[in-house]
Design a protein around this motif. Sequence first.
Motif, PDB file in Angstrom:
ATOM      1  N   HIS A  54      64.034  14.479 -52.288  1.00  0.00           N
ATOM      2  CA  HIS A  54      64.973  13.427 -52.704  1.00  0.00           C
ATOM      3  C   HIS A  54      64.269  12.095 -53.006  1.00  0.00           C
ATOM      4  O   HIS A  54      64.927  11.064 -53.091  1.00  0.00           O
ATOM      5  CB  HIS A  54      66.063  13.221 -51.645  1.00  0.00           C
ATOM      6  CG  HIS A  54      66.927  14.433 -51.431  1.00  0.00           C
ATOM      7  ND1 HIS A  54      68.213  14.537 -51.926  1.00  0.00           N
ATOM      8  CD2 HIS A  54      66.672  15.602 -50.803  1.00  0.00           C
ATOM      9  CE1 HIS A  54      68.717  15.719 -51.599  1.00  0.00           C
ATOM     10  NE2 HIS A  54      67.806  16.378 -50.910  1.00  0.00           N
ATOM     11  N   HIS A  58      66.389  11.871 -58.663  1.00  0.00           N
ATOM     12  CA  HIS A  58      66.410  13.324 -58.410  1.00  0.00           C
ATOM     13  C   HIS A  58      67.804  13.894 -58.622  1.00  0.00           C
ATOM     14  O   HIS A  58      68.800  13.163 -58.616  1.00  0.00           O
ATOM     15  CB  HIS A  58      65.924  13.634 -56.993  1.00  0.00           C
ATOM     16  CG  HIS A  58      66.821  13.047 -55.936  1.00  0.00           C
ATOM     17  ND1 HIS A  58      66.701  11.752 -55.501  1.00  0.00           N
ATOM     18  CD2 HIS A  58      67.866  13.577 -55.246  1.00  0.00           C
ATOM     19  CE1 HIS A  58      67.631  11.508 -54.592  1.00  0.00           C
ATOM     20  NE2 HIS A  58      68.363  12.593 -54.421  1.00  0.00           N
ATOM     21  N   ASP A  60      70.588  16.468 -57.063  1.00  0.00           N
ATOM     22  CA  ASP A  60      71.018  17.227 -55.878  1.00  0.00           C
ATOM     23  C   ASP A  60      71.677  18.524 -56.341  1.00  0.00           C
ATOM     24  O   ASP A  60      72.602  18.498 -57.166  1.00  0.00           O
ATOM     25  CB  ASP A  60      72.047  16.425 -55.068  1.00  0.00           C
ATOM     26  CG  ASP A  60      71.429  15.310 -54.244  1.00  0.00           C
ATOM     27  OD1 ASP A  60      70.191  15.249 -54.135  1.00  0.00           O
ATOM     28  OD2 ASP A  60      72.202  14.491 -53.697  1.00  0.00           O
ATOM     29  N   HIS A  64      72.451  21.552 -51.379  1.00  0.00           N
ATOM     30  CA  HIS A  64      72.253  20.345 -50.559  1.00  0.00           C
ATOM     31  C   HIS A  64      73.510  20.043 -49.742  1.00  0.00           C
ATOM     32  O   HIS A  64      73.438  19.531 -48.633  1.00  0.00           O
ATOM     33  CB  HIS A  64      71.920  19.182 -51.488  1.00  0.00           C
ATOM     34  CG  HIS A  64      71.761  17.849 -50.832  1.00  0.00           C
ATOM     35  ND1 HIS A  64      70.945  17.633 -49.738  1.00  0.00           N
ATOM     36  CD2 HIS A  64      72.310  16.631 -51.132  1.00  0.00           C
ATOM     37  CE1 HIS A  64      71.008  16.350 -49.400  1.00  0.00           C
ATOM     38  NE2 HIS A  64      71.823  15.728 -50.217  1.00  0.00           N
ATOM     39  N   GLU A 205      70.918  11.072 -58.241  1.00  0.00           N
ATOM     40  CA  GLU A 205      70.879   9.825 -57.482  1.00  0.00           C
ATOM     41  C   GLU A 205      69.674   8.996 -57.921  1.00  0.00           C
ATOM     42  O   GLU A 205      68.652   9.541 -58.334  1.00  0.00           O
ATOM     43  CB  GLU A 205      70.802  10.116 -55.979  1.00  0.00           C
ATOM     44  CG  GLU A 205      72.121  10.699 -55.460  1.00  0.00           C
ATOM     45  CD  GLU A 205      72.069  11.150 -54.009  1.00  0.00           C
ATOM     46  OE1 GLU A 205      73.033  10.908 -53.283  1.00  0.00           O
ATOM     47  OE2 GLU A 205      71.053  11.774 -53.620  1.00  0.00           O
TER      48      GLU A 205
HETATM   49 ZN   LIG Z   1      69.804  13.292 -52.932  1.00  0.00          ZN
END
Ligand SMILES: [Zn+2]
Length: 243
Positions: A54, A58, A60, A64, A205
């Motif tokens: 992370h 990145h 997800d 996750h 994110e």
């Molecule tokens: Zn993340």
Amino acid sequence: LTIEPSASEPEPVEIEYISHEQGAEILGADKNLKKEDFPDGMALSHERIKITSHSGTHLDAPSHYGPVCEGTTAKTIEEVPLEWCYGDGLIIDAKSNDDGPVTKQEIINYLNTVGYKIKPGDIVLINTGADQLWGTNEYFTDFRGVTKEATDWIVKQGVKIIGIDSFGFDPPFHKMLDEFEQTNSTEVLWPAHVYGRQKEYCQIERLCNLDNIPTPFGFKLSCFPIKVKDCGAGWTRVVAILE
Ligand SMILES: [Zn+2]
């Protein structure tokens, strides 16, 4: 973002740089090659890095959020379909003095203002301005996040990937903790992440530079993650392509 040691990374980013001179000592060592045998006494440089899945910008993956999604084993990052990661991009301007999470109504209002209807396969990016705090400790604490209700609404338009320019997709930890202490409810900790156990979607994110894209829609977005075995996230170079 560039992956780099930063006050805004929750776990240290460690990069060990092996120089050209060191490379000359390492590369031929077991073949009796000496430093002087390479042009200018230099061979090839390389780097060793220690980061989390992370770190930096990145993607997800569903795994996750939980082990199961929509009743089946949640996809890990190397299983995310490529066609999810290239499509028509949309930027929702959610810069506001309100520091609460971005709501469904805010998103609907914005879409009405710019005259856009989300369609299946769109990649939706949320621009809160939080990337301006990259490099500071406030990057962890001063951002909006997105509500579970807004996430649900976007995903139900057929969207598989939603991105945000902040540390996380849910509100900051201290705010979720306050709410937990008041309510004692399991619904308030990472609600948008946990929603990904019901409906399959990925989130990007730590985006940045969304202000440099001159139009809210009418561009392609590419966000292919690096494949790492059985991981819940992957580093991603996110590029808006304007013809
Ligand atoms: Zn993340």
